[in-house]
Motif scaffolding. Structure first.
Motif, PDB file in Angstrom:
ATOM      1  N   VAL A 190       4.953  -0.353 -10.524  1.00 22.64           N
ATOM      2  CA  VAL A 190       6.035  -1.318 -10.305  1.00 22.64           C
ATOM      3  C   VAL A 190       5.658  -2.746 -10.725  1.00 22.64           C
ATOM      4  N   LEU A 191       4.439  -3.149 -10.487  1.00 23.60           N
ATOM      5  CA  LEU A 191       4.036  -4.538 -10.707  1.00 23.60           C
ATOM      6  C   LEU A 191       4.314  -4.995 -12.136  1.00 23.60           C
ATOM      7  N   GLY A 192       5.117  -6.037 -12.257  1.00 24.87           N
ATOM      8  CA  GLY A 192       5.430  -6.636 -13.547  1.00 24.87           C
ATOM      9  C   GLY A 192       6.526  -5.941 -14.334  1.00 24.87           C
ATOM     10  N   TYR A 193       7.023  -4.805 -13.829  1.00 24.90           N
ATOM     11  CA  TYR A 193       8.071  -4.079 -14.538  1.00 24.90           C
ATOM     12  C   TYR A 193       9.334  -4.941 -14.602  1.00 24.90           C
ATOM     13  N   SER A 194       9.916  -5.049 -15.780  1.00 29.30           N
ATOM     14  CA  SER A 194      11.184  -5.770 -15.959  1.00 29.30           C
ATOM     15  C   SER A 194      12.205  -4.771 -16.466  1.00 29.30           C
ATOM     16  N   GLY A 195      13.195  -4.513 -15.666  1.00 28.27           N
ATOM     17  CA  GLY A 195      14.197  -3.512 -16.041  1.00 28.27           C
ATOM     18  C   GLY A 195      15.598  -4.075 -15.995  1.00 28.27           C
ATOM     19  N   VAL A 196      16.402  -3.553 -15.091  1.00 28.49           N
ATOM     20  CA  VAL A 196      17.826  -3.899 -15.034  1.00 28.49           C
ATOM     21  C   VAL A 196      18.070  -5.388 -14.794  1.00 28.49           C
ATOM     22  N   ASN A 197      17.119  -6.063 -14.200  1.00 26.62           N
ATOM     23  CA  ASN A 197      17.285  -7.480 -13.893  1.00 26.62           C
ATOM     24  C   ASN A 197      16.651  -8.388 -14.945  1.00 26.62           C
ATOM     25  N   ASN A 198      15.903  -7.839 -15.858  1.00 29.55           N
ATOM     26  CA  ASN A 198      15.198  -8.604 -16.902  1.00 29.55           C
ATOM     27  C   ASN A 198      14.194  -9.604 -16.345  1.00 29.55           C
ATOM     28  N   ARG A 199      13.827  -9.451 -15.102  1.00 32.18           N
ATOM     29  CA  ARG A 199      12.794 -10.291 -14.492  1.00 32.18           C
ATOM     30  C   ARG A 199      11.797  -9.371 -13.809  1.00 32.18           C
ATOM     31  N   PRO A 200      10.522  -9.743 -13.807  1.00 28.89           N
ATOM     32  CA  PRO A 200       9.498  -8.829 -13.304  1.00 28.89           C
ATOM     33  C   PRO A 200       9.526  -8.648 -11.785  1.00 28.89           C
ATOM     34  N   TRP A 201       9.090  -7.459 -11.381  1.00 31.74           N
ATOM     35  CA  TRP A 201       8.872  -7.190  -9.962  1.00 31.74           C
ATOM     36  C   TRP A 201       7.532  -7.784  -9.561  1.00 31.74           C
ATOM     37  N   LYS A 202       7.522  -8.487  -8.422  1.00 29.45           N
ATOM     38  CA  LYS A 202       6.300  -9.107  -7.900  1.00 29.45           C
ATOM     39  C   LYS A 202       6.014  -8.546  -6.511  1.00 29.45           C
ATOM     40  N   LEU A 203       4.755  -8.201  -6.269  1.00 27.00           N
ATOM     41  CA  LEU A 203       4.335  -7.715  -4.956  1.00 27.00           C
ATOM     42  C   LEU A 203       4.041  -8.916  -4.073  1.00 27.00           C
ATOM     43  N   THR A 204       4.633  -8.937  -2.878  1.00 19.69           N
ATOM     44  CA  THR A 204       4.390 -10.063  -1.972  1.00 19.69           C
ATOM     45  C   THR A 204       3.584  -9.668  -0.744  1.00 19.69           C
ATOM     46  N   GLY A 205       3.396  -8.365  -0.526  1.00 21.22           N
ATOM     47  CA  GLY A 205       2.590  -7.961   0.620  1.00 21.22           C
ATOM     48  C   GLY A 205       2.575  -6.462   0.809  1.00 21.22           C
ATOM     49  N   GLU A 206       1.629  -6.045   1.610  1.00 22.18           N
ATOM     50  CA  GLU A 206       1.445  -4.631   1.900  1.00 22.18           C
ATOM     51  C   GLU A 206       0.889  -4.537   3.319  1.00 22.18           C
ATOM     52  N   THR A 207       1.444  -3.632   4.124  1.00 22.34           N
ATOM     53  CA  THR A 207       1.015  -3.542   5.511  1.00 22.34           C
ATOM     54  C   THR A 207       1.289  -2.153   6.081  1.00 22.34           C
TER      55      THR A 207
ATOM     56  N   ILE B 297       5.466   9.065  14.659  1.00 22.70           N
ATOM     57  CA  ILE B 297       5.594  10.426  14.152  1.00 22.70           C
ATOM     58  C   ILE B 297       4.215  11.071  14.182  1.00 22.70           C
ATOM     59  N   GLU B 298       4.110  12.160  14.904  1.00 24.50           N
ATOM     60  CA  GLU B 298       2.840  12.868  15.020  1.00 24.50           C
ATOM     61  C   GLU B 298       2.368  13.338  13.655  1.00 24.50           C
ATOM     62  N   GLY B 299       1.130  13.050  13.316  1.00 22.08           N
ATOM     63  CA  GLY B 299       0.524  13.530  12.082  1.00 22.08           C
ATOM     64  C   GLY B 299       0.964  12.807  10.825  1.00 22.08           C
ATOM     65  N   ALA B 300       1.403  11.550  10.966  1.00 28.47           N
ATOM     66  CA  ALA B 300       1.863  10.799   9.796  1.00 28.47           C
ATOM     67  C   ALA B 300       1.440   9.342   9.891  1.00 28.47           C
ATOM     68  N   ILE B 301       1.179   8.747   8.736  1.00 32.06           N
ATOM     69  CA  ILE B 301       0.999   7.296   8.658  1.00 32.06           C
ATOM     70  C   ILE B 301       1.887   6.773   7.539  1.00 32.06           C
ATOM     71  N   PHE B 302       2.347   5.548   7.726  1.00 30.44           N
ATOM     72  CA  PHE B 302       3.230   4.901   6.754  1.00 30.44           C
ATOM     73  C   PHE B 302       2.692   3.516   6.417  1.00 30.44           C
ATOM     74  N   TYR B 303       2.875   3.145   5.162  1.00 29.76           N
ATOM     75  CA  TYR B 303       2.568   1.791   4.703  1.00 29.76           C
ATOM     76  C   TYR B 303       3.799   1.253   3.986  1.00 29.76           C
ATOM     77  N   GLY B 304       3.963  -0.055   4.053  1.00 29.77           N
ATOM     78  CA  GLY B 304       5.077  -0.681   3.355  1.00 29.77           C
ATOM     79  C   GLY B 304       4.594  -1.703   2.347  1.00 29.77           C
ATOM     80  N   GLN B 305       5.205  -1.693   1.187  1.00 25.78           N
ATOM     81  CA  GLN B 305       4.969  -2.704   0.172  1.00 25.78           C
ATOM     82  C   GLN B 305       6.240  -3.544   0.069  1.00 25.78           C
ATOM     83  N   THR B 306       6.098  -4.862   0.089  1.00 24.44           N
ATOM     84  CA  THR B 306       7.240  -5.748  -0.073  1.00 24.44           C
ATOM     85  C   THR B 306       7.251  -6.259  -1.507  1.00 24.44           C
ATOM     86  N   TRP B 307       8.383  -6.073  -2.157  1.00 26.27           N
ATOM     87  CA  TRP B 307       8.565  -6.470  -3.552  1.00 26.27           C
ATOM     88  C   TRP B 307       9.687  -7.478  -3.651  1.00 26.27           C
ATOM     89  N   GLU B 308       9.591  -8.352  -4.643  1.00 21.69           N
ATOM     90  CA  GLU B 308      10.653  -9.329  -4.864  1.00 21.69           C
ATOM     91  C   GLU B 308      10.902  -9.497  -6.350  1.00 21.69           C
TER      92      GLU B 308
END
Length: 153
Positions: free
Chosen positions: A108-125, A131-142
């Motif tokens: 995803v990082l730097g991809y320019s598609g339908v918006n003609n502007r790059p995707w930038k990563l602003t955080g990850e947490t 949920i038993e037996g699962a972990i989740f992480y989130g990436q915030t993109w702008e």
């Protein structure tokens, strides 16, 4: 023409599905609870893309002609990734999640598609999921959106 929120979500879902371990398990969801509801039927790993809203980009109206109504907005999205997690076992499964985060970041990082502007990563947490037996992480993109109004006032 400015890309719509729906087009940007579809783009992110398509990009996430390029990760070989996710393939068909990437979804557009309203919130994380909706993503969590897919766990029993879809399995792991899985990913969900949520729209988090917009804010006006600082100084976005400086230099605009007086007869036009135009601003830049920053649109925010979250890509949440969930994987199986076996705690207290001999094999640590957290690297499966962090490797998948690395993979999605690279797609995803730097991809320019339908918006003609790059995707930038602003955080990850880590994301709290009861949920038993699962972990989740989130990436915030702008990405920045030009918005031109119809008003000439």
């Amino acid at each position: 023409m400015t890309a719509t929120v729906e087009q940007m979500i579809d783009e992110l879902v398509g990009l996430v599905k390029q990760a070989p371990s996710i393939k068909k398990r990437g979804f557009s969801v309203f919130n994380l609870e909706e993503l969590f509801s897919f766990v029993d039927t879809v399995g792991f790993p899985l990913a969900g893309v949520t729209y988090e809203g917009t804010s006006q980009k600082e100084n976005s109206i400086v230099g605009q002609p007086r007869n036009r109504s135009a601003i830049f907005l920053t649109a925010y999205f979250t890509i949440a990734i969930g994987v199986n997690y076996k705690y207290a076992s001999e094999t640590d499964t957290k690297p499966i999640a962090t490797n998948l985060l690395d993979e999605v970041r690279g797609i995803v990082l730097g991809y320019s598609g339908v918006n003609n502007r790059p995707w930038k990563l602003t955080g990850e947490t880590p994301v709290n999921a009861d949920i038993e037996g699962a972990i989740f992480y989130g990436q915030t993109w702008e990405t920045d959106l030009p918005v031109i109004g119809n008003s000439s006032n």
